[in-house]
Scaffold this motif. Structure first.
Motif, PDB file in Angstrom:
ATOM      1  N   MET A   1       0.910  -1.212  -0.193  1.00 56.55           N
ATOM      2  CA  MET A   1       0.133  -0.016   0.002  1.00 56.55           C
ATOM      3  C   MET A   1       0.780   1.256   0.009  1.00 56.55           C
ATOM      4  SD  MET A   1      -3.160  -1.221  -0.093  1.00 56.55           S
ATOM      5  CE  MET A   1      -3.792   0.331  -0.030  1.00 56.55           C
ATOM      6  N   ARG A   2       2.204   1.274  -0.239  1.00 52.61           N
ATOM      7  CA  ARG A   2       2.899   2.339  -0.435  1.00 52.61           C
ATOM      8  C   ARG A   2       3.398   2.626  -1.931  1.00 52.61           C
ATOM      9  NH1 ARG A   2       8.283  -0.430   1.764  1.00 52.61           N
ATOM     10  NH2 ARG A   2       9.526  -0.538  -0.255  1.00 52.61           N
ATOM     11  N   PHE A   3       3.662   3.746  -2.332  1.00 51.82           N
ATOM     12  CA  PHE A   3       4.090   4.019  -3.620  1.00 51.82           C
ATOM     13  C   PHE A   3       5.378   4.429  -3.566  1.00 51.82           C
ATOM     14  CE2 PHE A   3       4.749   7.375  -6.732  1.00 51.82           C
ATOM     15  CZ  PHE A   3       4.527   6.648  -7.895  1.00 51.82           C
ATOM     16  N   GLU A   4       6.092   3.834  -4.499  1.00 55.03           N
ATOM     17  CA  GLU A   4       7.601   4.216  -4.687  1.00 55.03           C
ATOM     18  C   GLU A   4       7.845   4.871  -6.398  1.00 55.03           C
ATOM     19  OE1 GLU A   4      10.362   1.463  -4.091  1.00 55.03           O
ATOM     20  OE2 GLU A   4       9.541   0.635  -2.063  1.00 55.03           O
ATOM     21  N   GLU A   5       8.116   5.871  -6.336  1.00 52.77           N
ATOM     22  CA  GLU A   5       8.329   6.514  -7.542  1.00 52.77           C
ATOM     23  C   GLU A   5       9.337   5.874  -8.457  1.00 52.77           C
ATOM     24  OE1 GLU A   5       9.830  10.957  -9.372  1.00 52.77           O
ATOM     25  OE2 GLU A   5       8.829  10.726  -7.475  1.00 52.77           O
ATOM     26  N   PRO A   6       9.121   5.354  -9.728  1.00 55.37           N
ATOM     27  CA  PRO A   6       9.930   4.635 -10.453  1.00 55.37           C
ATOM     28  C   PRO A   6      11.329   5.302 -10.421  1.00 55.37           C
ATOM     29  CG  PRO A   6       7.771   4.965 -11.483  1.00 55.37           C
ATOM     30  CD  PRO A   6       7.834   5.751 -10.517  1.00 55.37           C
ATOM     31  N   ASP A   7      12.268   4.453 -10.908  1.00 50.89           N
ATOM     32  CA  ASP A   7      13.561   4.796 -10.866  1.00 50.89           C
ATOM     33  C   ASP A   7      14.456   4.083 -12.046  1.00 50.89           C
ATOM     34  OD1 ASP A   7      16.182   5.726 -10.433  1.00 50.89           O
ATOM     35  OD2 ASP A   7      16.457   4.748  -8.863  1.00 50.89           O
ATOM     36  N   GLY A   8      14.973   4.585 -13.044  1.00 52.27           N
ATOM     37  CA  GLY A   8      15.113   4.001 -14.248  1.00 52.27           C
ATOM     38  C   GLY A   8      16.778   3.125 -13.881  1.00 52.27           C
ATOM     39  N   GLN A   9      17.209   3.476 -12.490  1.00 48.70           N
ATOM     40  CA  GLN A   9      18.366   2.769 -12.365  1.00 48.70           C
ATOM     41  C   GLN A   9      17.919   1.272 -11.528  1.00 48.70           C
ATOM     42  OE1 GLN A   9      21.448   4.051 -12.762  1.00 48.70           O
ATOM     43  NE2 GLN A   9      20.518   5.563 -13.791  1.00 48.70           N
ATOM     44  N   ASN A  10      16.881   1.111 -11.339  1.00 46.19           N
ATOM     45  CA  ASN A  10      16.517  -0.342 -10.866  1.00 46.19           C
ATOM     46  C   ASN A  10      16.183  -1.048 -12.020  1.00 46.19           C
ATOM     47  OD1 ASN A  10      16.750   0.886  -8.042  1.00 46.19           O
ATOM     48  ND2 ASN A  10      14.412   1.255  -8.030  1.00 46.19           N
ATOM     49  N   ARG A  11      16.453  -2.556 -11.806  1.00 42.89           N
ATOM     50  CA  ARG A  11      16.424  -3.350 -12.810  1.00 42.89           C
ATOM     51  C   ARG A  11      15.027  -3.325 -13.205  1.00 42.89           C
ATOM     52  NH1 ARG A  11      16.713  -9.554 -11.483  1.00 42.89           N
ATOM     53  NH2 ARG A  11      16.361  -8.435  -9.558  1.00 42.89           N
ATOM     54  N   TRP A  12      13.995  -3.629 -11.963  1.00 44.98           N
ATOM     55  CA  TRP A  12      12.447  -3.754 -12.295  1.00 44.98           C
ATOM     56  C   TRP A  12      11.714  -2.574 -13.066  1.00 44.98           C
ATOM     57  CZ3 TRP A  12      14.928  -4.218  -7.690  1.00 44.98           C
ATOM     58  CH2 TRP A  12      14.786  -3.202  -6.958  1.00 44.98           C
ATOM     59  N   ASP A  13      12.575  -1.476 -12.908  1.00 43.53           N
ATOM     60  CA  ASP A  13      11.935  -0.468 -13.599  1.00 43.53           C
ATOM     61  C   ASP A  13      12.717  -0.134 -15.024  1.00 43.53           C
ATOM     62  OD1 ASP A  13      10.103   0.037 -11.366  1.00 43.53           O
ATOM     63  OD2 ASP A  13      11.612   1.658 -10.309  1.00 43.53           O
ATOM     64  N   SER A  14      13.291  -0.826 -15.418  1.00 41.96           N
ATOM     65  CA  SER A  14      14.103  -0.666 -16.653  1.00 41.96           C
ATOM     66  C   SER A  14      13.501  -1.429 -17.792  1.00 41.96           C
ATOM     67  CB  SER A  14      15.609  -1.008 -16.361  1.00 41.96           C
ATOM     68  OG  SER A  14      16.071  -0.796 -17.458  1.00 41.96           O
ATOM     69  N   PRO A  15      13.393  -0.552 -18.917  1.00 41.71           N
ATOM     70  CA  PRO A  15      13.445   0.616 -19.337  1.00 41.71           C
ATOM     71  C   PRO A  15      12.445   1.544 -18.724  1.00 41.71           C
ATOM     72  CG  PRO A  15      12.792  -0.513 -21.233  1.00 41.71           C
ATOM     73  CD  PRO A  15      12.822  -1.651 -20.049  1.00 41.71           C
ATOM     74  N   LEU A  16      12.924   2.641 -18.401  1.00 40.28           N
ATOM     75  CA  LEU A  16      11.937   3.358 -17.634  1.00 40.28           C
ATOM     76  C   LEU A  16      11.773   4.548 -18.901  1.00 40.28           C
ATOM     77  CD1 LEU A  16      10.026   4.606 -15.694  1.00 40.28           C
ATOM     78  CD2 LEU A  16      11.979   5.761 -14.504  1.00 40.28           C
ATOM     79  N   ILE A  17      10.544   4.718 -19.458  1.00 39.80           N
ATOM     80  CA  ILE A  17      10.299   5.806 -20.464  1.00 39.80           C
ATOM     81  C   ILE A  17       9.192   6.666 -19.880  1.00 39.80           C
ATOM     82  CG2 ILE A  17       9.577   6.290 -22.965  1.00 39.80           C
ATOM     83  CD1 ILE A  17      10.393   3.222 -23.094  1.00 39.80           C
ATOM     84  N   PRO A  18       9.825   7.852 -19.383  1.00 39.89           N
ATOM     85  CA  PRO A  18       8.570   8.702 -18.952  1.00 39.89           C
ATOM     86  C   PRO A  18       7.593   9.418 -19.867  1.00 39.89           C
ATOM     87  CG  PRO A  18      11.026   9.765 -18.694  1.00 39.89           C
ATOM     88  CD  PRO A  18      10.916   8.405 -19.508  1.00 39.89           C
ATOM     89  N   ILE A  19       6.400   9.479 -19.622  1.00 40.44           N
ATOM     90  CA  ILE A  19       5.593  10.108 -20.567  1.00 40.44           C
ATOM     91  C   ILE A  19       4.637  10.938 -19.535  1.00 40.44           C
ATOM     92  CG2 ILE A  19       3.819   9.718 -22.204  1.00 40.44           C
ATOM     93  CD1 ILE A  19       4.844   6.905 -22.698  1.00 40.44           C
TER      94      ILE A  19
END
Length: 149
Positions: A1-19
């Motif tokens: 129930m917590r929100f973590e802002e996506p980080d492109g350095q993390n493997r699970w957030d990669s590739p991060l394409i901000p829109i």
């Protein structure tokens, strides 16, 4: 129930394409490169599929090793000389005969069964063709008898 802002350095957030919500043009080229053109990770132990083992491998292993043990017991029950050779035919595979070189003393059924169980437990997870079970078991027995004397 917590929100973590996506980080492109993390493997699970990669590739991060901000829109952004107010972007008028989507970065289709970047998305295409990330999804289609990006190479996958190198294969490792967790991602490589193991070759399928036959569903009846354990049955074949058990049946063939039991057949070899029965041949040895039958040889000893017929009153053959101690220290002789038992010829065992490979039912699967090449149909050749293999020689089990018996030790200078008789081997009990319990010893043979113990060797068979040890061999089966050693090869339970191994991927062996069914035609090679008998030759490998004969080699195992010859090695065990050689070091037993």
């Amino acid at each position: 129930m917590r929100f973590e802002e996506p980080d492109g350095q993390n493997r699970w957030d990669s590739p991060l394409i901000p829109i952004g919500y107010d972007d008028k043009q989507l970065p289709f080229d970047t998305i295409w490169e990330a999804i289609v053109l990006k190479k996958g990770p190198k294969p490792n132990h967790a991602t490589v599929m193991k070759p399928a083992v036959g569903t009846n491998f354990l049955q074949e292993l058990d049946k063939n090793t039991t057949m070899v043990v029965n041949e040895i017991v039958q040889y000893q029950n017929l009153g053959n000389p101690v220290g002789g050779e038992v010829l065992v035919r490979n039912v699967k595979g090449d149909g050749e005969q293999y020689r089990v070189i018996m030790p200078a003393h008789s081997v009990s059924i319990a010893q043979l069964q113990r060797m068979r169980r040890t061999y089966v437990s050693l090869n339970r997870m191994r991927n062996v063709e069914s035609g090679r079970i008998v030759p490998l078991f004969v080699e195992y027995l010859n090695h065990a008898f050689e070091h037993e004397s």
